[in-house]
Design an enzyme around this catalytic site. Sequence first.
Site, PDB file in Angstrom:
ATOM      1  N   TYR A 110       2.417 -24.457 102.517  1.00 12.92           N
ATOM      2  CA  TYR A 110       3.530 -24.776 102.055  1.00 12.92           C
ATOM      3  C   TYR A 110       4.154 -25.170 103.025  1.00 12.92           C
ATOM      4  O   TYR A 110       4.192 -24.252 103.999  1.00 12.92           O
ATOM      5  CB  TYR A 110       4.057 -22.725 101.644  1.00 12.92           C
ATOM      6  N   LYS A 204       7.305 -16.290  92.024  1.00 11.52           N
ATOM      7  CA  LYS A 204       5.910 -16.724  91.576  1.00 11.52           C
ATOM      8  C   LYS A 204       5.522 -16.286  90.092  1.00 11.52           C
ATOM      9  O   LYS A 204       6.545 -15.375  89.626  1.00 11.52           O
ATOM     10  CB  LYS A 204       5.204 -17.790  91.912  1.00 11.52           C
TER      11      LYS A 204
HETATM   12  C1  LIG Z   1       6.966 -19.575  97.116  1.00  6.96           C
HETATM   13  C2  LIG Z   1       5.805 -20.409  97.978  1.00  6.96           C
HETATM   14  C3  LIG Z   1       6.042 -19.616  99.295  1.00  6.96           C
HETATM   15  C4  LIG Z   1       8.167 -18.944  99.424  1.00  6.96           C
HETATM   16  O1  LIG Z   1       7.835 -18.314  99.065  1.00  6.96           O
HETATM   17  P1  LIG Z   1       9.718 -17.767  98.413  1.00  6.96           P
HETATM   18  O2  LIG Z   1      10.315 -16.104  97.312  1.00  6.96           O
HETATM   19  O3  LIG Z   1      10.437 -19.020  97.884  1.00  6.96           O
HETATM   20  O4  LIG Z   1      10.610 -17.212  99.835  1.00  6.96           O
HETATM   21  C5  LIG Z   1       5.487 -18.948  99.771  1.00  6.96           C
HETATM   22  N1  LIG Z   1       3.803 -19.989  99.839  1.00  6.96           N
HETATM   23  C6  LIG Z   1       4.027 -20.346  98.912  1.00  6.96           C
HETATM   24  C7  LIG Z   1       2.055 -20.292  98.576  1.00  6.96           C
HETATM   25  C8  LIG Z   1       4.189 -20.089  98.075  1.00  6.96           C
HETATM   26  O5  LIG Z   1       4.278 -20.942  96.713  1.00  6.96           O
END
Ligand SMILES: *Cc1c(COP(=O)(O)O)cnc(C)c1O
Length: 383
Positions: A110, A204
Amino acid sequence: MTAFTDLTPPVPAFAPVLHHRTEHLGPGEPIAAPLVGASTFAVPGDPALSGAAYQYGRWDSPTWTVLEESLAALEGAPTLAFPSGMAAIAAVLMPLLEAGDRVLLPSDGYGAVRQLADAFLVPRGIRVEHVPTPEVASRDLAGYRMVYLETPSNPGLRVADIAAVAERAHAAGAVVVVDNTTLTPLGQRPLELGADVVVSSDTKAVNGHSDALGGHVSTRDEAVLERVRRWRTLVGGIPGAHESWLIHRGLETLEVRFARMCASAQALAELFAGQVGAGRPVGAVAYPGLPDHPDRDVVARQMTAHGPLIGVTFADEATAERFIGAMRWMVPATSFGGTHTSAERRARWGDDVAPGFVRVAVGCEPTAELVAETRRALAGLGG
Ligand SMILES: *Cc1c(COP(=O)(O)O)cnc(C)c1O
């Protein structure tokens, strides 16, 4: 494919997560978790002797408790909730690393994690080394303070062997952190594979409705847990009551949604894979559930699901955009794990991928409807 499924580790139980609260309800208590929007609580006299479970909203609050207890049931480990995945990740990286420490980060992970490390760890005297996920297996881990994995990596979907890395990292005295956002604990259990800390963006699949940001940290190491909690309390990066309530509500249907997403992703990945060839619209497909995945042995050993993400490399940028534009049931958007399927060219964010690389993030539409629509859109490209 049969041998592949046979090797899959047992799927974790979800009923204890769903019933973590309702098992202990008294008569007349609500089945749905209450949303308590309080910033302060009654604390008579000496706070330590007051018997007040809650005192001030930055320290702890009832709606977090509900969320943290259900996440703890899901992870099988004490859990702290955060207002985003990045807040959770920062609450691990910032307080656990000191000047002189070396940390290994995935160069294909990420992007914001890499940026955070370069902008705020490096100036504090921490040595940050970015290593591609497929190279971690052969890396000498001596001298590292922390080994951080994100597996499957995103968007390349390469898989690191958590158990093997944890064993070597522990022999070298390093702490192992795994970002388990993509698979959730239903698809992969890093703590049981030997990792010390799990971080997750609950924005997510865990929340899953594209209406709240959130994240969590889980660990069985009490000293780490207390340090991460102290960071959260003092920095004040805390989740709001409403977001916590929404994420808890989303979490209750995680197992149903995730099963649908993974089943549809498998069907779509196979459909795309059938389109690969010279002169065809699709050049390559990356999905951990395809038999030709480069890390298929590790996939079979450590993953109980193959996740909602598919990497599809179209012939070029124009073909990729034509596909996204033609698909009715795919929103052009970033992020993943939500109820609506989405798709985007990752090169538009500067990811190190081909211009025609599209990340498809599969949602909860009925599998047959999604497959039929994808088949129609591919036919329009000459597939
Ligand atoms: C989206 C994501 C993040 C960051 O998360 P946020 O909720 O946007 O701060 C970190 N790691 C992965 C693998 C992600 O998909």
